[in-house]
Write a protein that holds these residues in place. Structure first.
Motif, PDB file in Angstrom:
ATOM      1  N   SER A   1       2.614  16.961  -6.363  1.00 25.99           N
ATOM      2  CA  SER A   1       2.725  16.248  -7.635  1.00 25.99           C
ATOM      3  C   SER A   1       3.824  15.187  -7.575  1.00 25.99           C
ATOM      4  CB  SER A   1       2.974  17.220  -8.792  1.00 25.99           C
ATOM      5  OG  SER A   1       4.164  17.943  -8.586  1.00 25.99           O
ATOM      6  N   ASN A   2       4.901  15.470  -6.871  1.00 28.91           N
ATOM      7  CA  ASN A   2       5.966  14.469  -6.712  1.00 28.91           C
ATOM      8  C   ASN A   2       5.471  13.275  -5.893  1.00 28.91           C
ATOM      9  OD1 ASN A   2       7.709  16.145  -8.094  1.00 28.91           O
ATOM     10  ND2 ASN A   2       8.668  16.959  -6.254  1.00 28.91           N
ATOM     11  N   VAL A   3       4.745  13.578  -4.836  1.00 31.95           N
ATOM     12  CA  VAL A   3       4.206  12.508  -3.976  1.00 31.95           C
ATOM     13  C   VAL A   3       3.226  11.650  -4.759  1.00 31.95           C
ATOM     14  CG1 VAL A   3       2.760  12.034  -1.967  1.00 31.95           C
ATOM     15  CG2 VAL A   3       4.556  13.761  -1.820  1.00 31.95           C
ATOM     16  N   GLN A   4       2.306  12.291  -5.460  1.00 35.46           N
ATOM     17  CA  GLN A   4       1.304  11.526  -6.200  1.00 35.46           C
ATOM     18  C   GLN A   4       1.933  10.708  -7.323  1.00 35.46           C
ATOM     19  OE1 GLN A   4      -1.541  14.689  -6.978  1.00 35.46           O
ATOM     20  NE2 GLN A   4      -2.838  13.935  -5.308  1.00 35.46           N
ATOM     21  N   ALA A   5       2.952  11.257  -7.973  1.00 41.44           N
ATOM     22  CA  ALA A   5       3.627  10.493  -9.026  1.00 41.44           C
ATOM     23  C   ALA A   5       4.284   9.254  -8.434  1.00 41.44           C
ATOM     24  CB  ALA A   5       4.665  11.368  -9.725  1.00 41.44           C
ATOM     25  N   ALA A   6       4.919   9.406  -7.267  1.00 46.08           N
ATOM     26  CA  ALA A   6       5.576   8.264  -6.622  1.00 46.08           C
ATOM     27  C   ALA A   6       4.545   7.242  -6.139  1.00 46.08           C
ATOM     28  CB  ALA A   6       6.435   8.741  -5.457  1.00 46.08           C
ATOM     29  N   LEU A   7       3.435   7.734  -5.558  1.00 44.07           N
ATOM     30  CA  LEU A   7       2.394   6.828  -5.068  1.00 44.07           C
ATOM     31  C   LEU A   7       1.729   6.056  -6.206  1.00 44.07           C
ATOM     32  CD1 LEU A   7       0.677   9.036  -2.334  1.00 44.07           C
ATOM     33  CD2 LEU A   7       2.073   6.994  -1.953  1.00 44.07           C
ATOM     34  N   ASP A   8       1.648   6.668  -7.373  1.00 45.19           N
ATOM     35  CA  ASP A   8       0.985   6.033  -8.513  1.00 45.19           C
ATOM     36  C   ASP A   8       1.903   5.141  -9.347  1.00 45.19           C
ATOM     37  OD1 ASP A   8      -1.370   7.283  -7.824  1.00 45.19           O
ATOM     38  OD2 ASP A   8      -1.105   8.950  -9.224  1.00 45.19           O
ATOM     39  N   ASP A   9       3.203   5.213  -9.111  1.00 42.02           N
ATOM     40  CA  ASP A   9       4.151   4.443  -9.908  1.00 42.02           C
ATOM     41  C   ASP A   9       4.222   2.998  -9.405  1.00 42.02           C
ATOM     42  OD1 ASP A   9       6.607   4.797 -11.915  1.00 42.02           O
ATOM     43  OD2 ASP A   9       7.202   3.450 -10.276  1.00 42.02           O
ATOM     44  N   GLU A  10       4.007   2.038 -10.301  1.00 42.55           N
ATOM     45  CA  GLU A  10       3.995   0.624  -9.904  1.00 42.55           C
ATOM     46  C   GLU A  10       5.354   0.157  -9.401  1.00 42.55           C
ATOM     47  OE1 GLU A  10       2.240  -2.112 -12.678  1.00 42.55           O
ATOM     48  OE2 GLU A  10       0.654  -0.692 -13.194  1.00 42.55           O
ATOM     49  N   GLY A  11       6.439   0.624 -10.034  1.00 48.87           N
ATOM     50  CA  GLY A  11       7.779   0.230  -9.606  1.00 48.87           C
ATOM     51  C   GLY A  11       8.091   0.739  -8.209  1.00 48.87           C
ATOM     52  N   VAL A  12       7.742   1.989  -7.950  1.00 51.31           N
ATOM     53  CA  VAL A  12       7.960   2.579  -6.630  1.00 51.31           C
ATOM     54  C   VAL A  12       7.110   1.845  -5.597  1.00 51.31           C
ATOM     55  CG1 VAL A  12       7.617   4.660  -5.226  1.00 51.31           C
ATOM     56  CG2 VAL A  12       8.645   4.842  -7.501  1.00 51.31           C
ATOM     57  N   GLN A  13       5.857   1.591  -5.932  1.00 53.81           N
ATOM     58  CA  GLN A  13       4.959   0.889  -5.002  1.00 53.81           C
ATOM     59  C   GLN A  13       5.471  -0.519  -4.700  1.00 53.81           C
ATOM     60  OE1 GLN A  13       2.228   2.335  -3.454  1.00 53.81           O
ATOM     61  NE2 GLN A  13       2.401   0.529  -2.204  1.00 53.81           N
ATOM     62  N   SER A  14       5.966  -1.208  -5.725  1.00 54.73           N
ATOM     63  CA  SER A  14       6.498  -2.559  -5.537  1.00 54.73           C
ATOM     64  C   SER A  14       7.706  -2.547  -4.601  1.00 54.73           C
ATOM     65  CB  SER A  14       6.874  -3.159  -6.893  1.00 54.73           C
ATOM     66  OG  SER A  14       7.461  -4.424  -6.723  1.00 54.73           O
ATOM     67  N   LEU A  15       8.616  -1.603  -4.815  1.00 52.71           N
ATOM     68  CA  LEU A  15       9.787  -1.506  -3.935  1.00 52.71           C
ATOM     69  C   LEU A  15       9.392  -1.133  -2.518  1.00 52.71           C
ATOM     70  CD1 LEU A  15      12.416   0.194  -6.248  1.00 52.71           C
ATOM     71  CD2 LEU A  15      12.549  -2.091  -5.245  1.00 52.71           C
ATOM     72  N   ALA A  16       8.418  -0.243  -2.394  1.00 51.31           N
ATOM     73  CA  ALA A  16       7.941   0.138  -1.062  1.00 51.31           C
ATOM     74  C   ALA A  16       7.315  -1.058  -0.352  1.00 51.31           C
ATOM     75  CB  ALA A  16       6.943   1.287  -1.168  1.00 51.31           C
ATOM     76  N   ASP A  17       6.577  -1.873  -1.092  1.00 48.39           N
ATOM     77  CA  ASP A  17       5.996  -3.088  -0.506  1.00 48.39           C
ATOM     78  C   ASP A  17       7.083  -4.050  -0.046  1.00 48.39           C
ATOM     79  OD1 ASP A  17       3.402  -2.191  -0.893  1.00 48.39           O
ATOM     80  OD2 ASP A  17       3.114  -3.300  -2.764  1.00 48.39           O
ATOM     81  N   GLU A  18       8.159  -4.158  -0.836  1.00 45.55           N
ATOM     82  CA  GLU A  18       9.283  -5.011  -0.442  1.00 45.55           C
ATOM     83  C   GLU A  18       9.963  -4.474   0.816  1.00 45.55           C
ATOM     84  OE1 GLU A  18      12.084  -6.235  -3.507  1.00 45.55           O
ATOM     85  OE2 GLU A  18      10.508  -5.997  -5.014  1.00 45.55           O
ATOM     86  N   CYS A  19      10.133  -3.158   0.884  1.00 46.86           N
ATOM     87  CA  CYS A  19      10.722  -2.543   2.083  1.00 46.86           C
ATOM     88  C   CYS A  19       9.857  -2.820   3.304  1.00 46.86           C
ATOM     89  CB  CYS A  19      10.875  -1.035   1.892  1.00 46.86           C
ATOM     90  SG  CYS A  19      12.164  -0.549   0.753  1.00 46.86           S
ATOM     91  N   HIS A  20       8.553  -2.673   3.124  1.00 51.04           N
ATOM     92  CA  HIS A  20       7.621  -2.916   4.225  1.00 51.04           C
ATOM     93  C   HIS A  20       7.703  -4.365   4.695  1.00 51.04           C
ATOM     94  CE1 HIS A  20       3.459  -3.395   5.950  1.00 51.04           C
ATOM     95  NE2 HIS A  20       3.941  -2.380   6.637  1.00 51.04           N
ATOM     96  N   ALA A  21       7.742  -5.292   3.755  1.00 51.01           N
ATOM     97  CA  ALA A  21       7.827  -6.713   4.106  1.00 51.01           C
ATOM     98  C   ALA A  21       9.152  -7.025   4.815  1.00 51.01           C
ATOM     99  CB  ALA A  21       7.693  -7.576   2.853  1.00 51.01           C
ATOM    100  N   ALA A  22      10.241  -6.444   4.329  1.00 49.54           N
ATOM    101  CA  ALA A  22      11.543  -6.678   4.962  1.00 49.54           C
ATOM    102  C   ALA A  22      11.571  -6.109   6.380  1.00 49.54           C
ATOM    103  CB  ALA A  22      12.657  -6.061   4.122  1.00 49.54           C
TER     104      ALA A  22
END
Length: 104
Positions: free
Chosen positions: A4-25
């Protein structure tokens, strides 16, 4: 890892946006490295060991390459196991071993 913690994080737009920024960096950092950088690091390591021969530099580069290949394989295996875990009903990740890469 709790599902449930993983799915909440995967579904959160803010978390996903930051993860995308980390990936790009991370990609930008990796793309900034060139062959020269790896050669210089291998030469410096060989010099530190007191044996700066082309054979030793080549050995260090071979070890570095092998490390990258093994790390990539570990990440691929982890991704496959993680996807399988997400597709099941189990709540705990269990025996799936995370890749030996420190994202912290």
């Amino acid at each position: 890892m709790n599902r449930s913690n993983v799915q909440a994080a995967l579904d959160d737009e803010g978390v996903q946006s930051l993860a995308d920024e980390c990936h790009a960096a991370m990609r930008k950092f990796a793309d900034a490295l060139g062959a020269r950088d790896f050669i210089l690091a291998a030469v410096q390591r060989a010099e530190t060991e007191g044996e700066c021969s082309l054979a030793r530099v080549t050995s260090h580069l071979t070890q570095q390459l092998a490390g990258f290949v093994l790390a990539a394989r570990d990440v691929e295996d982890y991704n496959a196991a993680f996807a399988q875990w997400l597709a099941t009903d189990g709540n705990e990740l269990g025996e799936v071993r995370p890749p030996p890469i420190n994202f912290q």
